[in-house]
Design a protein around this motif. Structure first.
Motif, PDB file in Angstrom:
ATOM      1  N   CYS C  60     -10.213 -12.564  12.471  1.00 22.71           N
ATOM      2  CA  CYS C  60     -11.400 -12.346  11.639  1.00 22.71           C
ATOM      3  C   CYS C  60     -11.206 -11.217  10.632  1.00 22.71           C
ATOM      4  CB  CYS C  60     -12.631 -12.068  12.502  1.00 22.71           C
ATOM      5  SG  CYS C  60     -12.621 -10.446  13.287  1.00 22.71           S
ATOM      6  N   GLY C  61     -10.215 -10.347  10.880  1.00 23.03           N
ATOM      7  CA  GLY C  61      -9.912  -9.310   9.904  1.00 23.03           C
ATOM      8  C   GLY C  61     -10.858  -8.118   9.902  1.00 23.03           C
ATOM      9  N   LEU C  62     -11.778  -8.045  10.858  1.00 22.28           N
ATOM     10  CA  LEU C  62     -12.741  -6.937  10.852  1.00 22.28           C
ATOM     11  C   LEU C  62     -12.095  -5.603  11.201  1.00 22.28           C
ATOM     12  CD1 LEU C  62     -15.698  -8.821  12.505  1.00 22.28           C
ATOM     13  CD2 LEU C  62     -15.688  -7.864  10.214  1.00 22.28           C
ATOM     14  N   CYS C  63     -10.948  -5.632  11.861  1.00 17.63           N
ATOM     15  CA  CYS C  63     -10.268  -4.385  12.223  1.00 17.63           C
ATOM     16  C   CYS C  63      -9.792  -3.645  10.975  1.00 17.63           C
ATOM     17  CB  CYS C  63      -9.099  -4.660  13.162  1.00 17.63           C
ATOM     18  SG  CYS C  63      -7.967  -5.922  12.559  1.00 17.63           S
ATOM     19  N   ALA C  64      -9.588  -4.383   9.882  1.00 13.15           N
ATOM     20  CA  ALA C  64      -9.011  -3.780   8.678  1.00 13.15           C
ATOM     21  C   ALA C  64      -9.809  -2.555   8.231  1.00 13.15           C
ATOM     22  CB  ALA C  64      -8.958  -4.814   7.560  1.00 13.15           C
ATOM     23  N   GLU C  65     -11.124  -2.717   8.245  1.00 12.16           N
ATOM     24  CA  GLU C  65     -12.031  -1.658   7.791  1.00 12.16           C
ATOM     25  C   GLU C  65     -11.795  -0.336   8.528  1.00 12.16           C
ATOM     26  OE1 GLU C  65     -14.127  -1.109   4.847  1.00 12.16           O
ATOM     27  OE2 GLU C  65     -14.206  -3.238   5.340  1.00 12.16           O
ATOM     28  N   ALA C  66     -11.213  -0.400   9.717  1.00 10.49           N
ATOM     29  CA  ALA C  66     -11.053   0.793  10.536  1.00 10.49           C
ATOM     30  C   ALA C  66      -9.834   1.609  10.150  1.00 10.49           C
ATOM     31  CB  ALA C  66     -10.939   0.388  12.009  1.00 10.49           C
ATOM     32  N   CYS C  67      -8.890   0.991   9.452  1.00 12.75           N
ATOM     33  CA  CYS C  67      -7.561   1.594   9.379  1.00 12.75           C
ATOM     34  C   CYS C  67      -7.343   2.439   8.129  1.00 12.75           C
ATOM     35  CB  CYS C  67      -6.484   0.506   9.450  1.00 12.75           C
ATOM     36  SG  CYS C  67      -4.847   1.213   9.606  1.00 12.75           S
ATOM     37  N   LEU C  68      -6.948   3.690   8.364  1.00 11.16           N
ATOM     38  CA  LEU C  68      -6.645   4.636   7.295  1.00 11.16           C
ATOM     39  C   LEU C  68      -5.573   4.085   6.359  1.00 11.16           C
ATOM     40  CD1 LEU C  68      -6.972   7.606   6.282  1.00 11.16           C
ATOM     41  CD2 LEU C  68      -5.132   8.199   7.818  1.00 11.16           C
ATOM     42  N   TYR C  69      -4.595   3.395   6.913  1.00 12.02           N
ATOM     43  CA  TYR C  69      -3.473   2.886   6.112  1.00 12.02           C
ATOM     44  C   TYR C  69      -3.937   1.772   5.185  1.00 12.02           C
ATOM     45  CZ  TYR C  69      -0.494   5.670   9.065  1.00 12.02           C
ATOM     46  OH  TYR C  69       0.082   6.730   9.698  1.00 12.02           O
ATOM     47  N   PHE C  70      -4.751   0.886   5.729  1.00 13.26           N
ATOM     48  CA  PHE C  70      -5.302  -0.217   4.944  1.00 13.26           C
ATOM     49  C   PHE C  70      -6.149   0.331   3.795  1.00 13.26           C
ATOM     50  CE2 PHE C  70      -8.995  -3.064   4.332  1.00 13.26           C
ATOM     51  CZ  PHE C  70      -8.344  -4.202   3.883  1.00 13.26           C
ATOM     52  N   LEU C  71      -7.024   1.274   4.123  1.00  9.56           N
ATOM     53  CA  LEU C  71      -7.936   1.813   3.113  1.00  9.56           C
ATOM     54  C   LEU C  71      -7.170   2.621   2.066  1.00  9.56           C
ATOM     55  CD1 LEU C  71     -10.848   2.936   5.485  1.00  9.56           C
ATOM     56  CD2 LEU C  71     -10.775   0.885   4.057  1.00  9.56           C
ATOM     57  N   SER C  72      -6.171   3.386   2.506  1.00 16.16           N
ATOM     58  CA  SER C  72      -5.442   4.239   1.569  1.00 16.16           C
ATOM     59  C   SER C  72      -4.519   3.447   0.662  1.00 16.16           C
ATOM     60  CB  SER C  72      -4.612   5.273   2.330  1.00 16.16           C
ATOM     61  OG  SER C  72      -5.449   6.154   3.027  1.00 16.16           O
ATOM     62  N   ASN C  73      -4.129   2.246   1.069  1.00 21.93           N
ATOM     63  CA  ASN C  73      -3.242   1.420   0.253  1.00 21.93           C
ATOM     64  C   ASN C  73      -4.009   0.328  -0.481  1.00 21.93           C
ATOM     65  OD1 ASN C  73      -0.284   2.257   0.662  1.00 21.93           O
ATOM     66  ND2 ASN C  73      -1.124   2.300   2.735  1.00 21.93           N
ATOM     67  N   ASP C  74      -5.174   0.683  -0.985  1.00 23.33           N
ATOM     68  CA  ASP C  74      -5.996  -0.252  -1.772  1.00 23.33           C
ATOM     69  C   ASP C  74      -6.212  -1.577  -1.062  1.00 23.33           C
ATOM     70  OD1 ASP C  74      -6.182   1.610  -3.856  1.00 23.33           O
ATOM     71  OD2 ASP C  74      -4.190   1.020  -4.559  1.00 23.33           O
ATOM     72  N   ARG C  75      -6.526  -1.493   0.199  1.00 21.57           N
ATOM     73  CA  ARG C  75      -6.848  -2.666   1.011  1.00 21.57           C
ATOM     74  C   ARG C  75      -5.729  -3.713   1.005  1.00 21.57           C
ATOM     75  NH1 ARG C  75     -12.323  -2.094   2.144  1.00 21.57           N
ATOM     76  NH2 ARG C  75     -12.419  -4.201   2.934  1.00 21.57           N
ATOM     77  N   ASP C  76      -4.508  -3.256   1.046  1.00 24.00           N
ATOM     78  CA  ASP C  76      -3.372  -4.167   1.167  1.00 24.00           C
ATOM     79  C   ASP C  76      -3.367  -4.728   2.594  1.00 24.00           C
ATOM     80  OD1 ASP C  76      -0.914  -5.292   1.729  1.00 24.00           O
ATOM     81  OD2 ASP C  76       0.226  -3.807   0.596  1.00 24.00           O
ATOM     82  N   PRO C  77      -3.516  -6.080   2.705  1.00 24.18           N
ATOM     83  CA  PRO C  77      -3.690  -6.687   4.035  1.00 24.18           C
ATOM     84  C   PRO C  77      -2.536  -6.407   4.996  1.00 24.18           C
ATOM     85  CG  PRO C  77      -3.856  -8.351   2.300  1.00 24.18           C
ATOM     86  CD  PRO C  77      -3.538  -7.073   1.627  1.00 24.18           C
ATOM     87  N   SER C  78      -1.338  -6.138   4.460  1.00 28.03           N
ATOM     88  CA  SER C  78      -0.217  -5.933   5.375  1.00 28.03           C
ATOM     89  C   SER C  78      -0.362  -4.611   6.129  1.00 28.03           C
ATOM     90  CB  SER C  78       1.108  -5.984   4.622  1.00 28.03           C
ATOM     91  OG  SER C  78       1.213  -4.892   3.747  1.00 28.03           O
ATOM     92  N   TYR C  79      -1.313  -3.768   5.713  1.00 27.72           N
ATOM     93  CA  TYR C  79      -1.568  -2.521   6.437  1.00 27.72           C
ATOM     94  C   TYR C  79      -2.737  -2.635   7.407  1.00 27.72           C
ATOM     95  CZ  TYR C  79       1.530   0.062   3.266  1.00 27.72           C
ATOM     96  OH  TYR C  79       2.598   0.524   2.573  1.00 27.72           O
ATOM     97  N   SER C  80      -3.393  -3.798   7.447  1.00 27.21           N
ATOM     98  CA  SER C  80      -4.521  -3.918   8.373  1.00 27.21           C
ATOM     99  C   SER C  80      -3.989  -4.002   9.797  1.00 27.21           C
ATOM    100  CB  SER C  80      -5.340  -5.172   8.045  1.00 27.21           C
ATOM    101  OG  SER C  80      -4.651  -6.318   8.473  1.00 27.21           O
ATOM    102  N   PRO C  81      -4.767  -3.541  10.758  1.00 26.45           N
ATOM    103  CA  PRO C  81      -4.257  -3.538  12.144  1.00 26.45           C
ATOM    104  C   PRO C  81      -3.740  -4.901  12.589  1.00 26.45           C
ATOM    105  CG  PRO C  81      -6.229  -2.209  12.006  1.00 26.45           C
ATOM    106  CD  PRO C  81      -6.067  -2.855  10.665  1.00 26.45           C
ATOM    107  N   ALA C  82      -4.552  -5.950  12.426  1.00 27.79           N
ATOM    108  CA  ALA C  82      -4.080  -7.268  12.863  1.00 27.79           C
ATOM    109  C   ALA C  82      -2.921  -7.736  11.990  1.00 27.79           C
ATOM    110  CB  ALA C  82      -5.220  -8.281  12.834  1.00 27.79           C
ATOM    111  N   GLY C  83      -2.907  -7.293  10.723  1.00 25.89           N
ATOM    112  CA  GLY C  83      -1.794  -7.622   9.839  1.00 25.89           C
ATOM    113  C   GLY C  83      -0.484  -7.060  10.372  1.00 25.89           C
ATOM    114  N   LYS C  84      -0.569  -5.866  10.957  1.00 31.09           N
ATOM    115  CA  LYS C  84       0.635  -5.261  11.541  1.00 31.09           C
ATOM    116  C   LYS C  84       1.067  -6.019  12.795  1.00 31.09           C
ATOM    117  CE  LYS C  84      -1.211  -0.915   9.973  1.00 31.09           C
ATOM    118  NZ  LYS C  84      -1.756   0.392  10.365  1.00 31.09           N
ATOM    119  N   VAL C  85       0.091  -6.517  13.528  1.00 31.75           N
ATOM    120  CA  VAL C  85       0.429  -7.313  14.722  1.00 31.75           C
ATOM    121  C   VAL C  85       1.090  -8.616  14.277  1.00 31.75           C
ATOM    122  CG1 VAL C  85      -0.464  -8.424  16.806  1.00 31.75           C
ATOM    123  CG2 VAL C  85      -1.511  -6.320  15.980  1.00 31.75           C
TER     124      VAL C  85
END
Lengths: 219, 130, 451
Positions: C60-85
């Motif tokens: 669902c991608g909701l974890c993305a909002e939580a991640c400092l890396y995702f937010l700091s990299n202009d919401r690049d999906p490869s930095y989202s938590p599930a994206g890393k998994v």
């Protein structure tokens, strides 16, 4: 043809419900056995109080921070999941069938209302599909299977809607409706639909760790 | 992936089209239907049923096949009830005196026979035609 | 052509920095070894919990909002938590361990330098899936493949050889404590840093960087203990260091050895409880993780983090504040003591007891953004510092928005990471420990036994 209909609306319903319920029980038994054998430490942390605390906190609309950060998705998701149960369970046609078989009956939705709710369910599924296409972080995670799941859930609702309105191929539509409904039930224990029982379990464990060990909220 | 989007769009279109045209279906008014006046708020139109045509096609000559008479638990042989409405015995809701409610009585009367003979309509909309 | 690219749907677009240990490790690997190791870890070292996490994720991608890396990299999906998994565990499972060295180069980079295992995402996943646990599992695999980044591996080697993180020798440790004691006695005439005092109320423990290059913190702690009249001790033998870098490299065997040595030291000294300095990961190691490796559901000793200890000293009046701190301060909630132990409200009370003007940062408490340094990320060292600064942009913005002059960070990892952020983004803030401010503002009472 009537004999075939008698089968899918008779024994097949039993089979579908048995697979659904026994499948979930089997899944739970496997998990419990697996936990006992390999991760029995889980019981040291699992607590009923904190499990329920976490599960209930996450059931309250817009209580967890996450839900407030993605309000549109959560609102649609809440409604969708509620209707997924409400529409089939309180649909008059379904209750009539149960009533004829078991002399049981309960509150039924008005047919027109049920019709509108069905459209809402399908629109919610369309929303999920569009979201998978358009939101980059969701698109990145999405595979073909995720769309298949959406379509499988949509089928009984779409066929039910078309059959109710008797637009075309009435008989075939009802047959498709019954079979797709049974398909969903059968698939629940063996697909990602099993989050129906798995999500409360993972939530319970995380809630227990946060409550028991971390002394913090997890919502 | 665009294909999925198009597919979803198509379904959406289908829905709107279908809803828009749903009230304009003509030609069902003249059909001979069962009387639904005994029901409080019927959700579906009365079942389409041409009494004489049906019996001719089905080869039913005895009235008490459908218009039966029950005495407590047992069917009274040789007696029939074609002069009284079904709702006289089959109340709207099941109760201790009559275990079979009016709608269940109708449904089972028609459908069970159609299943047994493997002929005739058995699905909701096949009788409750809009 | 051999199947070289593992990645039809996960293109390795970013050729990121690695270091010599990673490269040398990758060069040693054979396809067979990769496959056997991955499968061995996934089959023998995971269980129903892992399975449930992987199976239940609905993408669902909701974890993305939580991640400092995702937010700091202009919401690049490869930095989202599930994206890393997806880029690590999912593919390992899908390919049944048959992955390339290019894949592993990316995997070690993600697991070690693009995730602080802060568990913020578990609070954003509606199902409470523990993504940090999955990332630690990737690190475990990397450890078994011997491709752990150089600098953090060195700290683990040090742990293994010396039972402390910084190659501090036994005599250097004792010498440092005595040196601090001697200095402090100029201010507090009969102050002691009691070594190996059996039966003391409290064993005070620190992380190895303190004796190595922040000895002043031991001085401060000693003066606070002295002013409060605490019956305390510090161990002279290995086992004094409460840090545990092996916990972050997936070297569970050494992690367990470290925790065991630590608890045994406390047991040998027969202390009533363990009080530790302002470190988050060390707290996690002896309060939550190390105990599990040595077979205790909860730690065998009462473990008290500095925040809680200061709170007790201040509320019981054992130390009093002479003059409250005047500068405007803000407080960073370290993951391991807020989300990890619920000390965030206590930290605010302590801050308000010692400071005049406290400015809240948002988000805060359990929801605070990670410092970007913890979870072993900063310990991967200089090769990754530039990226780390980019990955911490949102943290910098959050700090800047407070407008505070002083940033309190009651955790060593956070402290170092935040100093980097403050310098890199020119935030003009001083980063301080709570202990720094308490030391500055408390009444310097001279404690006489019997008072």
């Amino acid at each position: 043809m009537n004999a075939f209909i008698a089968f899918i609306m008779g024994p097949m319903v039993w089979i579908a419900f048995l697979i659904f319920i026994l499948g979930l029980i089997f899944k739970l038994v496997v998990i419990i056995k697996d936990v006992n054998a390999r991760e029995s430490y889980v019981y040291s942390y699992l607590s009923v109080k904190y499990s329920l605390r976490s599960i209930f906190a996450w059931l309250i609309p817009f209580f967890p921070q996450s839900t407030r950060q993605s309000p549109v998705f959560y609102a649609i998701s809440y409604i969708f999941h509620l209707l997924l149960f409400i529409v089939p369970v309180f649909l008059m046609s379904h209750i009539v069938l149960v009533n004829e078989a078991f002399q049981l009956s309960w509150f039924a939705l008005d047919d027109t209302l049920a019709d509108i709710l069905t459209v809402i369910v399908v629109l919610a599924l369309v929303f999920f599909a569009v979201r998978r296409q358009t939101v980059p972080e969701v698109k990145y995670l999405t595979s073909f299977n995720d769309y298949v799941l959406l379509i499988i859930v949509a089928l009984p609702f779409i066929t039910g809607f078309l059959a109710y309105h008797q637009f075309f191929f009435y008989r075939q539509m009802v047959i498709a409706h019954v079979i797709s409904g049974e398909l969903v039930l059968i698939l629940i224990p063996f697909s990602k639909f099993s989050h129906m029982v798995m999500a409360p379990l993972t939530r319970a464990y995380m809630g227990s760790e946060f409550g028991n060990v971390r002394h913090a909220k997890d919502w | 992936m665009t294909r999925t989007l198009v597919f979803m769009g198509f379904i959406l279109f289908l829905f709107t089209a279908v809803v828009a045209f749903s009230n304009t279906e003509p030609g069902t008014d003249e059909l001979e239907r069962l009387d639904t006046s005994a029901f409080e708020k019927p959700q579906r139109p009365g079942a389409v049923f041409g009494h004489d045509d049906h019996n001719e096609m089905a080869g039913i000559e005895d009235c008490d096949v459908c218009h039966h008479v029950y005495d407590g638990k047992n069917r009274v042989e040789g007696e029939s009830s074609e002069d009284s409405p079904c709702s006289e015995c089959h109340s709207l809701k099941a109760n201790p005196e009559n275990l079979i409610s009016l709608s269940v009585a109708y449904h089972k009367r028609c459908r069970n026979c159609h299943f047994e003979t493997n002929k005739g309509p058995v699905l909701c909309g096949e009788c409750h035609i809009k | 052509m051999p199947k070289e690219t593992t990645t039809e749907d996960v293109p390795i677009v970013k050729q990121k920095n690695t270091d010599e240990a990673v490269e040398a490790g990758l060069a040693r690997l054979t396809p067979e070894r990769i496959k056997t190791t991955i499968n061995q870890v996934l089959e023998n070292e995971t269980g129903p919990k892992f399975k449930a996490y992987v199976e239940t994720c609905m993408h669902c991608g909701l974890c993305a909002e939580a991640c400092l890396y995702f937010l700091s990299n202009d919401r690049d999906p490869s930095y989202s938590p599930a994206g890393k998994v997806k880029q690590t565990i999912w593919e390992m499972l899908e390919k049944k361990g048959d992955v390339s060295t290019d894949f592993l180069r990316r995997a070690v980079h993600i697991a070690h330098t693009e995730c602080n295992v802060c568990k913020r995402c578990s609070m954003y996943c509606p199902f409470g899936i523990d993504i940090a646990y999955l990332m630690l599992m990737v690190r475990r695999i990397c450890h078994k493949l011997e491709i752990t980044p150089l600098y953090i591996q060195d700290t683990v080697n040090s742990h293994s050889a010396t039972m402390n993180q910084m190659w501090v020798k036994e005599d250097e440790w004792i010498d440092t404590l005595q040196w601090q004691e001697e200095d402090a006695r100029e201010e507090f005439e009969n102050l002691r840093i009691p070594l190996d005092k059996v039966g003391a109320d409290i064993m005070y423990s620190v992380i190895a960087p303190e004796p190595k290059f922040q000895a002043g913190l031991i001085y401060q702690a000693a003066t606070i203990m002295h002013a409060a009249g605490i019956d305390w001790t510090m161990p002279s033998s290995p086992g004094w260091d409460n840090s545990n870098m092996a916990m972050f490299t997936g070297d569970n065997e050494i992690s367990g050895r470290i925790a065991r040595a630590f608890y045994e030291t406390a047991a040998r000294l027969k202390v009533k409880r363990i009080v530790m300095g302002e470190c988050g990961h060390a707290f996690r190691s002896i309060y939550d993780v190390g105990n599990r490796w040595v077979g205790w559901a909860m730690p065998p000793f009462e473990v008290v983090h500095a925040i809680e200890f200061y709170h007790q000293l201040l509320t019981s009046g054992r130390i009093t504040i002479a003059d409250k701190y005047k500068k405007t301060v803000t407080l960073h909630d370290p993951c391991n003591v807020s989300r990890g132990r619920g000390l965030h409200d206590m930290a605010r009370e302590v801050t308000n007891m010692v400071c005049d003007s406290f400015i809240e940062m948002t988000p805060n408490r359990e929801h605070n953004y990670c410092c970007g340094a913890g979870g072993g990320v900063i310990n991967c060292g200089p090769p990754y510092k530039g990226e780390r600064m980019i990955n911490n942009r949102v943290k910098a913005e959050q700090l800047k928005a407070t407008g505070a002059e002083v940033l309190i960070a009651p955790c060593h990892n956070c402290h170092s990471g935040l100093e980097d952020i403050v310098h890199h983004y020119d935030l003009n803030m001083e980063v301080k420990f709570l202990g720094d401010i308490i030391f500055e503002t408390m009444e310097k009472k001279i404690f006489n036994p019997g008072d």
